[in-house]
Design a protein around this motif. Structure first.
Motif, PDB file in Angstrom:
ATOM      1  N   ILE A  80       0.807  -1.110  -0.111  1.00 50.15           N
ATOM      2  CA  ILE A  80      -0.155  -0.001   0.119  1.00 50.15           C
ATOM      3  C   ILE A  80       0.899   1.058  -0.081  1.00 50.15           C
ATOM      4  O   ILE A  80       1.878   1.320   0.766  1.00 50.15           O
ATOM      5  CB  ILE A  80      -0.927   0.005   1.333  1.00 50.15           C
ATOM      6  CG1 ILE A  80      -1.785  -1.034   1.011  1.00 50.15           C
ATOM      7  CG2 ILE A  80      -1.626   1.367   1.211  1.00 50.15           C
ATOM      8  CD1 ILE A  80      -2.936  -1.377   2.141  1.00 50.15           C
ATOM      9  N   ASP A  81       0.611   2.191  -0.926  1.00 49.92           N
ATOM     10  CA  ASP A  81       1.430   3.451  -1.204  1.00 49.92           C
ATOM     11  C   ASP A  81       0.478   4.383  -0.402  1.00 49.92           C
ATOM     12  O   ASP A  81      -0.610   4.590  -0.752  1.00 49.92           O
ATOM     13  CB  ASP A  81       1.766   3.845  -2.454  1.00 49.92           C
ATOM     14  CG  ASP A  81       2.790   3.051  -2.930  1.00 49.92           C
ATOM     15  OD1 ASP A  81       3.683   2.373  -2.208  1.00 49.92           O
ATOM     16  OD2 ASP A  81       3.105   3.193  -4.159  1.00 49.92           O
ATOM     17  N   SER A  82       1.103   5.204   0.420  1.00 51.75           N
ATOM     18  CA  SER A  82       0.461   6.395   1.156  1.00 51.75           C
ATOM     19  C   SER A  82       1.006   7.739   0.550  1.00 51.75           C
ATOM     20  O   SER A  82       2.102   7.895   0.730  1.00 51.75           O
ATOM     21  CB  SER A  82       0.201   6.489   2.547  1.00 51.75           C
ATOM     22  OG  SER A  82      -0.091   7.319   3.047  1.00 51.75           O
ATOM     23  N   GLU A  83       0.119   8.609  -0.047  1.00 50.95           N
ATOM     24  CA  GLU A  83       0.812   9.874  -0.571  1.00 50.95           C
ATOM     25  C   GLU A  83      -0.008  10.868   0.271  1.00 50.95           C
ATOM     26  O   GLU A  83      -1.227  11.205   0.303  1.00 50.95           O
ATOM     27  CB  GLU A  83       0.491   9.959  -2.098  1.00 50.95           C
ATOM     28  CG  GLU A  83       1.032   8.897  -3.019  1.00 50.95           C
ATOM     29  CD  GLU A  83       2.469   9.238  -3.303  1.00 50.95           C
ATOM     30  OE1 GLU A  83       2.771  10.396  -3.264  1.00 50.95           O
ATOM     31  OE2 GLU A  83       2.738   8.472  -4.134  1.00 50.95           O
ATOM     32  N   MET A  84       0.989  11.603   1.162  1.00 53.06           N
ATOM     33  CA  MET A  84       0.201  13.059   1.603  1.00 53.06           C
ATOM     34  C   MET A  84       0.783  14.060   0.703  1.00 53.06           C
ATOM     35  O   MET A  84       1.757  14.406   0.800  1.00 53.06           O
ATOM     36  CB  MET A  84       0.922  13.147   3.015  1.00 53.06           C
ATOM     37  CG  MET A  84       0.093  14.044   3.874  1.00 53.06           C
ATOM     38  SD  MET A  84      -1.428  13.910   3.967  1.00 53.06           S
ATOM     39  CE  MET A  84      -2.190  15.465   4.785  1.00 53.06           C
ATOM     40  N   ARG A  85       0.200  14.590  -0.235  1.00 50.70           N
ATOM     41  CA  ARG A  85       0.433  15.438  -1.008  1.00 50.70           C
ATOM     42  C   ARG A  85      -0.857  16.328  -1.747  1.00 50.70           C
ATOM     43  O   ARG A  85      -1.858  15.781  -1.841  1.00 50.70           O
ATOM     44  CB  ARG A  85       1.191  14.929  -2.198  1.00 50.70           C
ATOM     45  CG  ARG A  85       0.316  13.663  -2.998  1.00 50.70           C
ATOM     46  CD  ARG A  85       1.281  13.055  -4.112  1.00 50.70           C
ATOM     47  NE  ARG A  85       1.338  13.910  -5.281  1.00 50.70           N
ATOM     48  CZ  ARG A  85       2.182  13.581  -6.040  1.00 50.70           C
ATOM     49  NH1 ARG A  85       2.909  12.305  -6.145  1.00 50.70           N
ATOM     50  NH2 ARG A  85       2.395  14.224  -7.185  1.00 50.70           N
ATOM     51  N   PRO A  86      -0.559  17.606  -2.334  1.00 53.43           N
ATOM     52  CA  PRO A  86      -1.733  18.039  -3.201  1.00 53.43           C
ATOM     53  C   PRO A  86      -2.078  17.291  -4.529  1.00 53.43           C
ATOM     54  O   PRO A  86      -1.054  16.379  -5.051  1.00 53.43           O
ATOM     55  CB  PRO A  86      -0.988  19.341  -3.410  1.00 53.43           C
ATOM     56  CG  PRO A  86       0.167  19.556  -2.735  1.00 53.43           C
ATOM     57  CD  PRO A  86       0.601  18.374  -2.321  1.00 53.43           C
ATOM     58  N   LEU A  87      -3.400  17.357  -4.759  1.00 59.79           N
ATOM     59  CA  LEU A  87      -3.728  16.445  -6.072  1.00 59.79           C
ATOM     60  C   LEU A  87      -3.069  17.125  -7.196  1.00 59.79           C
ATOM     61  O   LEU A  87      -3.283  18.230  -7.455  1.00 59.79           O
ATOM     62  CB  LEU A  87      -5.232  16.267  -6.089  1.00 59.79           C
ATOM     63  CG  LEU A  87      -5.692  14.983  -5.202  1.00 59.79           C
ATOM     64  CD1 LEU A  87      -7.142  15.105  -5.346  1.00 59.79           C
ATOM     65  CD2 LEU A  87      -5.364  13.775  -5.909  1.00 59.79           C
ATOM     66  N   ILE A  88      -2.819  16.306  -8.119  1.00 62.10           N
ATOM     67  CA  ILE A  88      -2.256  16.926  -9.477  1.00 62.10           C
ATOM     68  C   ILE A  88      -2.979  15.924 -10.408  1.00 62.10           C
ATOM     69  O   ILE A  88      -2.939  14.685 -10.263  1.00 62.10           O
ATOM     70  CB  ILE A  88      -0.785  16.763  -9.650  1.00 62.10           C
ATOM     71  CG1 ILE A  88       0.165  17.553  -8.485  1.00 62.10           C
ATOM     72  CG2 ILE A  88       0.011  16.907 -10.934  1.00 62.10           C
ATOM     73  CD1 ILE A  88       1.470  17.319  -8.556  1.00 62.10           C
ATOM     74  N   PHE A  89      -3.725  16.697 -11.277  1.00 58.92           N
ATOM     75  CA  PHE A  89      -4.367  15.904 -12.324  1.00 58.92           C
ATOM     76  C   PHE A  89      -3.360  14.729 -13.236  1.00 58.92           C
ATOM     77  O   PHE A  89      -4.002  13.854 -13.234  1.00 58.92           O
ATOM     78  CB  PHE A  89      -5.228  16.976 -13.343  1.00 58.92           C
ATOM     79  CG  PHE A  89      -6.079  16.311 -14.248  1.00 58.92           C
ATOM     80  CD1 PHE A  89      -7.181  16.194 -14.013  1.00 58.92           C
ATOM     81  CD2 PHE A  89      -5.566  15.777 -15.530  1.00 58.92           C
ATOM     82  CE1 PHE A  89      -8.325  15.429 -14.700  1.00 58.92           C
ATOM     83  CE2 PHE A  89      -6.707  15.328 -16.540  1.00 58.92           C
ATOM     84  CZ  PHE A  89      -7.994  15.064 -15.921  1.00 58.92           C
ATOM     85  N   ASP A  90      -2.227  14.971 -13.502  1.00 57.05           N
ATOM     86  CA  ASP A  90      -1.477  14.222 -14.212  1.00 57.05           C
ATOM     87  C   ASP A  90      -1.117  13.030 -13.604  1.00 57.05           C
ATOM     88  O   ASP A  90      -1.132  11.804 -13.878  1.00 57.05           O
ATOM     89  CB  ASP A  90      -0.220  14.722 -14.669  1.00 57.05           C
ATOM     90  CG  ASP A  90      -0.543  15.802 -16.005  1.00 57.05           C
ATOM     91  OD1 ASP A  90      -1.582  15.568 -16.646  1.00 57.05           O
ATOM     92  OD2 ASP A  90       0.327  16.308 -16.080  1.00 57.05           O
ATOM     93  N   PHE A  91      -1.096  13.189 -12.187  1.00 56.51           N
ATOM     94  CA  PHE A  91      -0.873  11.783 -11.189  1.00 56.51           C
ATOM     95  C   PHE A  91      -1.944  11.042 -11.315  1.00 56.51           C
ATOM     96  O   PHE A  91      -1.870   9.851 -11.117  1.00 56.51           O
ATOM     97  CB  PHE A  91      -0.600  12.552  -9.844  1.00 56.51           C
ATOM     98  CG  PHE A  91      -0.419  11.517  -8.675  1.00 56.51           C
ATOM     99  CD1 PHE A  91       0.900  10.737  -8.970  1.00 56.51           C
ATOM    100  CD2 PHE A  91      -0.799  11.514  -7.476  1.00 56.51           C
ATOM    101  CE1 PHE A  91       1.135   9.739  -7.906  1.00 56.51           C
ATOM    102  CE2 PHE A  91      -0.521  10.720  -6.658  1.00 56.51           C
ATOM    103  CZ  PHE A  91       0.387   9.836  -6.748  1.00 56.51           C
TER     104      PHE A  91
END
Length: 338
Positions: free
Chosen positions: A221-232
Motif C-alpha cells: 500500500i502506497d500512502s501519499e500525503m500531497r496536493p492532488l495533481i491531475f496528471d498524477f
C-alpha cells in the motif's frame, strides 16, 4: 435483509453474493456486528441514557455468542462436526470453524467479539490462490474503459454498500481489495482498523489492517500525503489503479456533484465541452465530515474526475471538475501496488 428475515436460525444484517464474470465466487453473510447493531433502533429501544451503555454492550455480546452457537448447531446437524483452526492477523488471533461440502468450504468466525461472519467459498479459493504480478497487471489493463468522449474509467470495481453506519473507510477498502481479487470484508476490516461501534474510523489504523492482506498477496500500500495533481491521477488510472481518497463529503456539495453528473448526461458532448471550457471556477461551501471514497476515472480534455462512493448503485460513478476535487481533498491518497 429485512429485520424478520432469518438464515441458519438467526438474523443476518448483510448477505452478499460476489461473482467474477459469469461465475459466483463467494457468499459473505454477516450476522450480529458492531456497525449494524448499534444503529438499529429496535436494539436500542429499551435504553435511554448514557448510563445504559454497559447494558447495551452486554446485550450485544450475548447476541454475538448466541448467533455463533445457533449457526454452528445448524451446520453441524447437517454437515457434521467442524474443523477448528486459528487465524492470526498482526497481534490478533481468532478461531475459525470450517465445514467442507462437495467442492465448497464454509467458514464461521467471530473476530475480536465484534461480529459473526459466515463465508461460503470454493474450497480451492479457501486454500489461497496467488496471482502473479504480471497476470494481475494484465487483468487490470483489461478493466480500463475508454469512451468516445474521452472518459477513461476503471470498470469491474465491486460495489460494497456501507448501509446507514459510518463504515465508509472499511467499505471502500473492501472494494479496492476485492477489485484486486483479495478476499476482504468491511466488517472484519472495521474491527482490525479500530472502527467505533456504529462507525467512525482512523484511516491510518485501517491502512495497517488492509496492508496485512495486501502483503499476504505480494502487494503493498502506497500512502501519499500531497496536493492532488491531475496528471498524477491520470497516470494511475491508466494503469488500472484507483485511488482511495480522503476528503470532505456531505450536505450541499454532494447534491451539487450529483447534479453536475446528471447535467453531463443530458447534453451533447460538444455543448458540454464548450460549457466546461467557459465556466467560472467552482466555489462550494465545503461542509460535511471526513470521508473516504475512490477516484476511478478522468477526462483529460475537460479536466474532470470520476469518483465512486460506498453508498449503493447510484453512486458507482459520479463526475466533478478538478478544481472542486482540489477544494474537497484532505491531501491523503492511498493506492495498492506490486
Amino acid at each position: 435483509p429485512k429485520p424478520d428475515f432469518r438464515l441458519f436460525g438467526t438474523r443476518p444484517y448483510s448477505v452478499a453474493l460476489y461473482a467474477r464474470g459469469d461465475k459466483a465466487t463467494e457468499f459473505s453473510i454477516v450476522f450480529a456486528n458492531g456497525g449494524d447493531y448499534f444503529t438499529d433502533k429496535d436494539n436500542l429501544a429499551d435504553y435511554h441514557s448514557p448510563s445504559d451503555a454497559p447494558k447495551i454492550i452486554d446485550a450485544f455480546t450475548k447476541q454475538l455468542r448466541s448467533d455463533e452457537e445457533t449457526i454452528r448447531a445448524k451446520l453441524t446437524a447437517v454437515l457434521g462436526a467442524a474443523t477448528e483452526s486459528h487465524v492470526t492477523a498482526g497481534d490478533i488471533t481468532y478461531s475459525v470453524y470450517r465445514w467442507t461440502w462437495r467442492d465448497c468450504t464454509l467458514m464461521l468466525a467471530r473476530p475480536m467479539d465484534k461480529c459473526v461472519l459466515l463465508r461460503i467459498v470454493p474450497t480451492q479459493k479457501a486454500e489461497k490462490e496467488r496471482i502473479g504480478w504480471q497476470e494481475r497487471k494484465e487483468q487490470l489493463a483489461q478493466r480500463i474503459v475508454r469512451r468516445e468522449n474521452g472518459d477513461v474509467v476503471i470498470g469491474e470495481i465491486p460495489m460494497v454498500d456501507q448501509g446507514p453506519k459510518g463504515y465508509c473507510v472499511p467499505a471502500t477498502w473492501e472494494r479496492y481489495l476485492r477489485y484486486l481479487d483479495i478476499p476482504a470484508d468491511m466488517y472484519v476490516l472495521a474491527q482490525f482498523g479500530g472502527t467505533d461501534f456504529g462507525g467512525g474510523t482512523d484511516p491510518t489504523a485501517m491502512v495497517n489492517a488492509a496492508d496485512r492482506l495486501a502483503q499476504d498477496n505480494d502487494l503493498r500500500i502506497d500512502s501519499e500525503m500531497r496536493p492532488l495533481i491531475f496528471d498524477f491521477v491520470r497516470d494511475s488510472i491508466d494503469r488500472g489503479l484507483p485511488f482511495m481518497w480522503v476528503c470532505r463529503a456531505g450536505g450541499s456539495t454532494e447534491k451539487w456533484i450529483t447534479n453536475w453528473t446528471e447535467q453531463r448526461k443530458k447534453v451533447s458532448w460538444d455543448d458540454w465541452r464548450a460549457f466546461v471550457k467557459d465556466r467560472s471556477p467552482v466555489h462550494q461551501p465545503i461542509g460535511g465530515g471526513g470521508h473516504m471514497r475512490m477516484i476511478v476515472g478522468y477526462n483529460k480534455e475537460t479536466r474532470e474526475v470520476a469518483i465512486s462512493d460506498s453508498w449503493g448503485d447510484k453512486f458507482v460513478e459520479r463526475w466533478l471538475p478538478f478544481d472542486l476535487v482540489e477544494q474537497l481533498s484532505g491531501g491523503q491518497l492511498y493506492t495498492i501496488r506490486w
